[in-house]
Design an enzyme around this catalytic site. Structure first.
Site, PDB file in Angstrom:
ATOM      1  N   LYS A  55       0.849  -1.205   0.000  1.00  0.00           N
ATOM      2  CA  LYS A  55       0.000   0.000   0.000  1.00  0.00           C
ATOM      3  C   LYS A  55       0.886   1.259   0.000  1.00  0.00           C
ATOM      4  CE  LYS A  55      -3.651  -2.714   2.075  1.00  0.00           C
ATOM      5  NZ  LYS A  55      -4.879  -2.765   2.849  1.00  0.00           N
TER       6      LYS A  55
ATOM      7  N   SER B  44      -6.794  -9.029   6.885  1.00  0.00           N
ATOM      8  CA  SER B  44      -6.317  -9.398   8.229  1.00  0.00           C
ATOM      9  C   SER B  44      -5.687 -10.784   8.284  1.00  0.00           C
ATOM     10  CB  SER B  44      -7.444  -9.271   9.262  1.00  0.00           C
ATOM     11  OG  SER B  44      -7.847  -7.914   9.383  1.00  0.00           O
TER      12      SER B  44
ATOM     13  N   GLU C 163     -11.332  -9.947  -1.078  1.00  0.00           N
ATOM     14  CA  GLU C 163     -10.986  -9.189   0.129  1.00  0.00           C
ATOM     15  C   GLU C 163     -12.247  -8.487   0.654  1.00  0.00           C
ATOM     16  OE1 GLU C 163      -6.527  -8.102   0.136  1.00  0.00           O
ATOM     17  OE2 GLU C 163      -7.553  -6.560  -1.005  1.00  0.00           O
TER      18      GLU C 163
ATOM     19  N   GLU D 157      -9.573  -0.145  -1.785  1.00  0.00           N
ATOM     20  CA  GLU D 157      -9.153   1.217  -1.418  1.00  0.00           C
ATOM     21  C   GLU D 157      -9.152   2.139  -2.636  1.00  0.00           C
ATOM     22  OE1 GLU D 157      -5.620  -0.041   0.634  1.00  0.00           O
ATOM     23  OE2 GLU D 157      -6.892  -0.906   2.192  1.00  0.00           O
TER      24      GLU D 157
END
Ligand code: 13P
Length: 254
Positions: free
Chosen positions: A12, A209, A164, A95
């Protein structure tokens, strides 16, 4: 089609050159864990340097622009990312879908552009918490797959899918193993309906996670072919814990 688990670290917006030591350590360790295919997607600024540090692991981008080039200030084309050393790119991460309002159609254009430039793609899908709570998770993921996956001759072998769930990213919460298995079976069926028999060979990663202490359990879920890892990929120590768990899971299967 390979059956090795595929463990991909998505850094990221983290990392300066100081983090290259982590990439080097991950690469060295991966040389001893050849049952697992390992890759890192650092920020654009580190792709070239990471490629130079790493002999074995795959290096990829986190996104590319859909156009080949042009007046798009601040963007990076697939050919540029490839030239810097990226062999694959992630597209459609939640995102980016949220921060940059990326639609399924745009994600599909990006995936198509990346494949045309000679890269593999990891196409991300996943429902929000509200969508899961209202029983819409499979329908949402199904629409994302239909709308985002690239189509055409010879494309399936370039594609990996990452499931995800948005509510599991960076939260420490994960779906149950049964829920992951159910969603991955749903994704498999969709891949077969889109690509025919070739859809059986596409790897489906779970992301959200994933940590060293839950990796073995999550990777054992039905149809899970690996993991897309955020926070726990930032240090060699924690990322290697996941890679070792994947190697052990592979031993148990064989
Ligand atoms: P975390 O592993 O930090 O939850 O992030 C998952 C992810 O978004 C990887 O792309």
């Amino acid at each position: 089609m390979t059956t090795r688990p595929y463990i991909v670290g998505n850094w990221k917006m983290h990392g300066t050159r100081a983090m290259l030591a982590e990439a080097r350590a991950i690469d060295r360790a991966a040389e001893r864990l050849l049952k697992v295919e390992v890759a890192l997607a650092p920020p654009f600024t580190l792709i070239h340097a990471t490629r130079k540090e790493a002999n074995l692991i795959g290096i990829g981008a986190q996104d590319v622009h859909a156009a080949e080039g042009g007046a798009h200030t601040g963007d990076i084309s697939a050919a540029m990312a490839k030239d810097a050393g990226a062999g694959f790119t992630i597209v459609g991460h939640s995102e980016r879908r949220a921060d940059h309002k990326e639609s399924n159609a745009l994600v599909q254009e990006k995936a198509t552009a990346a494949i045309a430039a000679g890269m593999n793609v990891i196409v991300c899908v996943g429902e929000t918490e509200e969508e899961r709570d209202s029983g819409k998770a499979e329908a949402v993921v199904g629409r994302q797959l239909t709308g985002s996956l690239p189509t055409g001759e010879g494309v399936a072998e370039k594609v990996t899918v990452a499931y995800e769930p948005v509510w599991a990213i960076g939260t420490g919460r994960t779906p149950t193993v049964d829920d992951i298995g159910a969603m991955h079976r749903h994704i498999r069926a969709k891949l077969v309906s889109i690509y025919g028999e070739e859809g059986q060979g596409i790897r489906i990663l779970y992301g959200g996670s994933v940590k060293p202490d839950n990796a073995a359990e999550l990777l054992a879920a039905d149809e899970v072919g690996g993991a897309l890892v955020g926070g726990a990929s930032l240090t060699a120590e924690s990322f290697l814990g996941i890679i070792v768990a994947a190697a052990e899971a592979q031993d148990e299967k064989s």
